[in-house]
Design a protein around this motif. Structure first.
Motif, PDB file in Angstrom:
ATOM      1  N   PRO A 140     -55.692 -22.175  -6.774  1.00  0.00           N
ATOM      2  CA  PRO A 140     -56.159 -20.824  -6.448  1.00  0.00           C
ATOM      3  C   PRO A 140     -55.014 -19.835  -6.316  1.00  0.00           C
ATOM      4  N   GLY A 141     -55.195 -18.670  -6.926  1.00  0.00           N
ATOM      5  CA  GLY A 141     -54.197 -17.614  -6.860  1.00  0.00           C
ATOM      6  C   GLY A 141     -53.103 -17.728  -7.891  1.00  0.00           C
ATOM      7  N   LEU A 142     -53.056 -18.854  -8.634  1.00  0.00           N
ATOM      8  CA  LEU A 142     -51.997 -19.063  -9.623  1.00  0.00           C
ATOM      9  C   LEU A 142     -52.584 -19.114 -11.026  1.00  0.00           C
ATOM     10  N   ILE A 143     -51.974 -18.402 -11.932  1.00  0.00           N
ATOM     11  CA  ILE A 143     -52.348 -18.497 -13.344  1.00  0.00           C
ATOM     12  C   ILE A 143     -51.195 -19.068 -14.161  1.00  0.00           C
ATOM     13  N   GLU A 144     -50.079 -19.299 -13.479  1.00  0.00           N
ATOM     14  CA  GLU A 144     -48.933 -19.942 -14.088  1.00  0.00           C
ATOM     15  C   GLU A 144     -48.451 -21.038 -13.137  1.00  0.00           C
ATOM     16  N   PRO A 145     -47.935 -22.138 -13.671  1.00  0.00           N
ATOM     17  CA  PRO A 145     -47.514 -23.253 -12.803  1.00  0.00           C
ATOM     18  C   PRO A 145     -46.186 -22.975 -12.114  1.00  0.00           C
ATOM     19  N   ASP A 708     -57.583 -16.232  -2.144  1.00  0.00           N
ATOM     20  CA  ASP A 708     -57.043 -16.108  -3.495  1.00  0.00           C
ATOM     21  C   ASP A 708     -58.050 -16.644  -4.503  1.00  0.00           C
ATOM     22  N   ILE A 709     -58.034 -16.076  -5.702  1.00  0.00           N
ATOM     23  CA  ILE A 709     -58.905 -16.550  -6.771  1.00  0.00           C
ATOM     24  C   ILE A 709     -58.154 -16.460  -8.096  1.00  0.00           C
ATOM     25  N   SER A 710     -58.436 -17.377  -8.987  1.00  0.00           N
ATOM     26  CA  SER A 710     -57.794 -17.350 -10.309  1.00  0.00           C
ATOM     27  C   SER A 710     -58.698 -18.020 -11.332  1.00  0.00           C
ATOM     28  N   ALA A 711     -58.492 -17.665 -12.591  1.00  0.00           N
ATOM     29  CA  ALA A 711     -59.257 -18.247 -13.693  1.00  0.00           C
ATOM     30  C   ALA A 711     -58.373 -18.309 -14.931  1.00  0.00           C
ATOM     31  N   ILE A 712     -58.519 -19.382 -15.685  1.00  0.00           N
ATOM     32  CA  ILE A 712     -57.752 -19.569 -16.922  1.00  0.00           C
ATOM     33  C   ILE A 712     -58.712 -20.009 -18.026  1.00  0.00           C
ATOM     34  N   TYR A 713     -58.598 -19.375 -19.167  1.00  0.00           N
ATOM     35  CA  TYR A 713     -59.425 -19.741 -20.324  1.00  0.00           C
ATOM     36  C   TYR A 713     -58.506 -20.007 -21.512  1.00  0.00           C
ATOM     37  N   ASP A 714     -58.611 -21.194 -22.076  1.00  0.00           N
ATOM     38  CA  ASP A 714     -57.790 -21.513 -23.248  1.00  0.00           C
ATOM     39  C   ASP A 714     -58.681 -21.641 -24.468  1.00  0.00           C
ATOM     40  N   PHE A 715     -58.140 -21.250 -25.623  1.00  0.00           N
ATOM     41  CA  PHE A 715     -58.924 -21.261 -26.862  1.00  0.00           C
ATOM     42  C   PHE A 715     -57.980 -21.383 -28.046  1.00  0.00           C
ATOM     43  N   SER A 716     -58.556 -21.677 -29.188  1.00  0.00           N
ATOM     44  CA  SER A 716     -57.775 -21.847 -30.410  1.00  0.00           C
ATOM     45  C   SER A 716     -57.921 -20.609 -31.285  1.00  0.00           C
ATOM     46  N   ILE A 717     -56.793 -20.058 -31.692  1.00  0.00           N
ATOM     47  CA  ILE A 717     -56.804 -18.898 -32.584  1.00  0.00           C
ATOM     48  C   ILE A 717     -56.981 -19.349 -34.029  1.00  0.00           C
ATOM     49  N   GLU A 724     -53.946 -18.877 -24.336  1.00  0.00           N
ATOM     50  CA  GLU A 724     -54.415 -19.036 -22.965  1.00  0.00           C
ATOM     51  C   GLU A 724     -54.418 -17.679 -22.283  1.00  0.00           C
ATOM     52  N   LEU A 725     -55.554 -17.365 -21.659  1.00  0.00           N
ATOM     53  CA  LEU A 725     -55.718 -16.111 -20.955  1.00  0.00           C
ATOM     54  C   LEU A 725     -55.983 -16.408 -19.485  1.00  0.00           C
ATOM     55  N   GLY A 726     -55.232 -15.761 -18.595  1.00  0.00           N
ATOM     56  CA  GLY A 726     -55.392 -16.016 -17.168  1.00  0.00           C
ATOM     57  C   GLY A 726     -55.519 -14.728 -16.376  1.00  0.00           C
ATOM     58  N   ALA A 727     -56.247 -14.818 -15.259  1.00  0.00           N
ATOM     59  CA  ALA A 727     -56.401 -13.684 -14.356  1.00  0.00           C
ATOM     60  C   ALA A 727     -56.430 -14.206 -12.925  1.00  0.00           C
ATOM     61  N   SER A 728     -55.788 -13.479 -12.015  1.00  0.00           N
ATOM     62  CA  SER A 728     -55.766 -13.917 -10.623  1.00  0.00           C
ATOM     63  C   SER A 728     -55.719 -12.707  -9.703  1.00  0.00           C
ATOM     64  N   VAL A 729     -56.158 -12.936  -8.462  1.00  0.00           N
ATOM     65  CA  VAL A 729     -56.033 -11.926  -7.417  1.00  0.00           C
ATOM     66  C   VAL A 729     -55.530 -12.625  -6.164  1.00  0.00           C
ATOM     67  N   TRP A 730     -54.385 -12.206  -5.699  1.00  0.00           N
ATOM     68  CA  TRP A 730     -53.808 -12.697  -4.450  1.00  0.00           C
ATOM     69  C   TRP A 730     -54.273 -11.769  -3.336  1.00  0.00           C
ATOM     70  N   ASN A 731     -54.765 -12.327  -2.237  1.00  0.00           N
ATOM     71  CA  ASN A 731     -55.321 -11.551  -1.125  1.00  0.00           C
ATOM     72  C   ASN A 731     -56.506 -10.719  -1.611  1.00  0.00           C
ATOM     73  N   LEU A 732     -57.524 -11.425  -2.057  1.00  0.00           N
ATOM     74  CA  LEU A 732     -58.689 -10.826  -2.711  1.00  0.00           C
ATOM     75  C   LEU A 732     -59.330  -9.726  -1.876  1.00  0.00           C
ATOM     76  N   PHE A 733     -59.436  -9.906  -0.572  1.00  0.00           N
ATOM     77  CA  PHE A 733     -60.110  -8.927   0.284  1.00  0.00           C
ATOM     78  C   PHE A 733     -59.130  -7.956   0.953  1.00  0.00           C
ATOM     79  N   ASN A 734     -57.893  -7.938   0.455  1.00  0.00           N
ATOM     80  CA  ASN A 734     -56.867  -7.007   0.929  1.00  0.00           C
ATOM     81  C   ASN A 734     -56.707  -7.072   2.451  1.00  0.00           C
ATOM     82  N   GLN A 735     -56.685  -8.290   2.959  1.00  0.00           N
ATOM     83  CA  GLN A 735     -56.534  -8.504   4.390  1.00  0.00           C
ATOM     84  C   GLN A 735     -55.151  -8.048   4.851  1.00  0.00           C
ATOM     85  N   SER A 736     -55.112  -7.299   5.933  1.00  0.00           N
ATOM     86  CA  SER A 736     -53.836  -6.845   6.482  1.00  0.00           C
ATOM     87  C   SER A 736     -53.318  -7.901   7.454  1.00  0.00           C
ATOM     88  N   ASN A 737     -52.202  -8.519   7.104  1.00  0.00           N
ATOM     89  CA  ASN A 737     -51.607  -9.577   7.926  1.00  0.00           C
ATOM     90  C   ASN A 737     -50.207  -9.166   8.355  1.00  0.00           C
TER      91      ASN A 737
END
Length: 771
Positions: A140-145, A708-717, A724-737
């Motif tokens: 979660p939260g990572l689109i790259e290792p 955190d949330i993330s998604a990765i979709y891989d496909f053949s061109i 590979e296409l990836g999308a992520s959001v760190w601190n999804l609800f914009n929590q103030s910490n």
């Protein structure tokens, strides 16, 4: 009539044979790892292998009536791997090359949990955890290792300020971790001054993490060991990978030069100097909002600001398989962060001020490795490495012609020799010698008024190490016993550091693990002033001198129990850790002890809990750590113990990942209790520049929470080209910490509260093409 019956019988027979043949053709392939597990139970044997070797390999089920010998022969044919029978119990799996991995003892280092948290993370019987980024599903939260983000998913590892360059393992500071990249000790581990791993996420192939029971091969760090290795096998295949995200672009190429040589090259560079994204704004705000560079804007009127920030890294690896029994490897790397920060403002006295600030953080490293397989029972290796780290800052005030320059430089030259001897099927010996020459320089130069300071120290260390690894005849017990002997020439000090790991399997699905170690450290980071290096990278490296900066030592013992069956893992581990002879300056106090140095220790006791359940395409886990971490200093706080600045009592994270076909989705929740801080007294003297504090670390910040949330979709061109296409959001609800709190006095004698805030909602996108 008989002819008709015979004809019908013949047709029925033909139909049955065709149906059987069709059924065999339609028979589904099974994952090789599942077939190996079935064979282990059937023949009472044990396959020993590295996880990445069999990742993604599927074959048709083997005939059930084959003997073990016939089965091994069949596996050799259909998998293109080498299945070698080491004894009547052990079968080692490797590539066809004899030197596929000369540093591992394949028949002893066994994977006991293959999906620890998620696919691509395994636990080994010697207490270490191995991560293979290329085999990852998703976190979660990572689109790259990202290497240093991955390790924070493990129980007992956290970064209290969200910087990957400030990883805290079981209550230890980041400088107490040993980070080795291709044999090179790293003194810089982050880009963007700590928010992003400095190691290319698509290059690393093996990450080994040791929190306790560390191998005697590793020294000079009292907390954890993180060893990172890139691909080390030649396969005569060329590949290219190009990609980018909302901060940087990168590329990787693997080219076979000849049948025996190969070169791997990777490069990454930010484009933040030409294009600003929301991700950049979030990162920049997190790092520079409370820095010394931004301090002037709170009391002055800013007229102009010109900022330019870039980072880059470059890696190259040359592989040469000299023959079937020897090989040579050469590694080169460079890492850089560069900031220009120029501003003009009107002061409260209505005068024009203009400042030009520049901050550079750079690392270069090189290592050369030679491996020799003397015979099937003896392996030798030698390594030479060089590591260079340089942090320098320059601040010029053009209005009054004053300049402040600061520099911290580390040079580390190392040599090591290793020998691995297989005594018999159940016993191995590992030993060797290591030499290190480490120099640290710190300089400060001020003009108007003129002041210059230069300090350089050197420590040379000689180390002998040895350990034995043993497997019981029943295969249920694995023991590693070792010790390291260090001689610090400048300090004329000998230290003996025993280590051990014991792993015992019982009742088929349960394992008991006991780990212990003594370790030492001669280099540490300290903070002289919170404003040093603009308050961005205010920590600087310093060597032990035997007086006000002694050698740091540690002791640790842990006991763990785990259950693993039917895709359910439950693990509980208790530990006690004590770190001695630390200095107050290394802890970064921002209270009444900020300008005081003293020698003391901290002790941690804690529990790490993990439950992981996998079903169908889902994987879920819950991790929890309870710990209590206390300081005791010789004179501070009247020698009474008080909470460690890193004393996070409760840490919990829960995640769920979904993987189907080409889509991977991960959702994670992260929570921990508040970090300690020192509150101020209600009674303050405005005529005194000093702040009146309450007892040290007497209060705690509010709890920390992040989704955190993330998604990765891989496909053949097209054929041979994947994307590979990836999308992520760190601190999804914009929590103030709030992750840190301290106090300062302004010119009017008023106490001001400063709260460092965590990273806000941070989106990221990535796209990658593999040829």
């Amino acid at each position: 009539m008989n002819k008709k019956l015979k004809l019908l019988g013949f047709l029925f027979l033909m139909f049955s044979m065709c149906n059987l043949t069709y059924g065999q053709v339609q028979q589904e392939e099974k994952a090789l790892v599942q077939i190996l597990l079935e064979l282990e139970k059937k023949h009472h044997i044990k396959f020993s292998f590295e996880t990445k070797l069999i990742e993604g390999i599927s074959i048709l089920p083997l005939a059930s009536n084959l003997s073990l010998e016939e089965t091994i022969n069949q596996l050799n044919l259909v998998t293109k791997l080498n299945f070698k029978t080491l004894s009547n119990r052990f079968i080692a799996i490797s590539t066809k090359n004899k030197l596929s991995n000369p540093n591992s003892i394949q028949q002893l280092n066994e994977v006991i949990i293959s999906n620890y948290l998620t696919k691509g993370i395994s636990k080994i019987n010697n207490g270490t955890i191995k991560a293979t980024p290329k085999a990852f599903d998703i976190l979660p939260g990572l689109i790259e290792p990202d290497v240093l983000q991955i390790v924070q998913s493990l129980p007992g590892i956290i970064s209290v300020d969200e910087r990957v360059s400030n990883i805290n393992v079981r209550g230890g500071t980041n400088d107490q971790n040993l980070i080795i990249y291709e044999g090179i000790r790293m003194y810089q581990s982050g880009h963007f001054f700590g928010l992003i791993s400095a190691f290319n996420p698509y290059l690393a192939e093996d990450i080994t993490i040791s929190k306790n029971g560390t191998s005697a091969r590793f020294g000079n760090a009292v907390s954890s060991t993180i060893a990172i290795k890139n691909r080390d096998q030649l396969d005569q295949k060329n590949s290219v990978s190009i990609g980018g995200n909302l901060l940087s672009i990168d590329g990787f190429a693997k080219v076979a030069l000849t049948e025996k040589t190969e070169i791997q090259v990777s490069a990454r560079r930010s484009y933040t100097d030409v294009l600003v994204t929301e991700t950049y704004d979030a990162y920049f705000n997190r790092i520079f909002r409370d820095s010394e560079l931004n301090e002037s804007n709170t009391t002055n009127t800013q007229l102009a600001l010109d900022e330019r920030f870039i980072f880059y890294d470059f890696n190259a690896k040359f592989l040469y398989d000299i023959n079937d029994t020897s090989k040579f490897r050469l590694n080169l790397l460079t890492i850089s962060n560069h900031l220009d920060y120029n501003q003009a403002f009107i002061t409260s006295e209505h005068t024009l001020q203009e400042t030009r600030s520049e901050l550079n953080q750079e690392s270069q490293g090189a290592s050369a490795n030679y491996y020799k397989l003397v015979n099937s029972n003896l392996k030798l290796s030698t390594q030479v490495y060089y590591s260079h780290y340089d942090l320098d800052a320059t601040n010029k005030n053009t209005s009054n012609n004053t300049t402040l320059q600061q520099e911290n430089k580390v040079e580390d030259f190392g040599l090591r020799l290793d020998i691995t001897k297989t005594v018999n099927d159940d016993l191995n010996f590992n030993g060797g010698y290591q030499f290190n020459d480490v120099s640290v320089t710190y300089s400060e130069d001020v003009t108007n008024p003129n002041y210059t300071s230069l300090n350089k120290e050197i420590i040379r260390t000689h180390s002998l190490f040895g350990e034995i690894e043993w497997y019981s005849p029943t295969q249920h017990t694995h023991i590693r016993l070792g010790s390291r002997i260090n001689y610090f020439s400048k300090l004329s000090d000998f230290l003996i550091e025993p280590r051990f790991s014991i792993n015992y399997k019982f009742l088929d699905y349960f394992r008991l693990e006991v780990l212990g170690e003594l370790k030492s450290q001669s280099i540490t980071q300290i903070i002289d002033l919170q404003q040093d290096f603009f308050g961005i990278e205010k920590r600087r490296w310093q060597l032990a001198n035997g007086n006000d900066v002694p050698l740091i030592t540690s002791e640790q013992l842990s006991l763990g129990l785990s259950y693993n069956q039917n895709n359910l893992l439950i693990s509980l581990e208790g530990y006690y850790k004590s770190v001695n002879d630390i200095t107050a300056k290394s802890q970064g106090f921002q209270n009444q002890f900020q300008f005081t140095n003293d020698i003391g220790n901290y002790s941690v006791k804690g529990l790490d809990f993990l439950i992981n359940k996998r079903f169908n395409e889902f994987s879920t886990w819950l991790g929890y750590t309870w710990s209590k971490n206390d300081y005791t200093f010789n004179t501070l706080n009247a020698n009474e113990s008080f909470p460690n600045t890193l004393d996070i009592r409760h840490v919990a994270n829960a995640s769920i990942t979904y993987n189907i076909d080409h889509l991977k989705i991960g959702l994670g929740l992260n929570w921990h209790s508040g970090r300690p801080y020192t509150s101020v007294s209600d009674i303050q003297d405005s005529s005194n520049s000093n702040i009146a504090y309450n007892s040290p670390n007497n209060a705690r910040l509010n709890d920390y929470f992040r989704t955190d949330i993330s998604a990765i979709y891989d496909f053949s061109i097209s054929e041979g080209i994947d994307a590979e296409l990836g999308a992520s959001v760190w601190n999804l609800f914009n929590q103030s910490n709030t992750i840190n709190r301290y106090y300062s006095k302004n010119s009017d004698g008023e106490v001001k509260e400063v709260n460092n805030q965590s990273l806000q909602l941070t989106p990221n996108l990535s796209f990658r093409i593999n040829f």
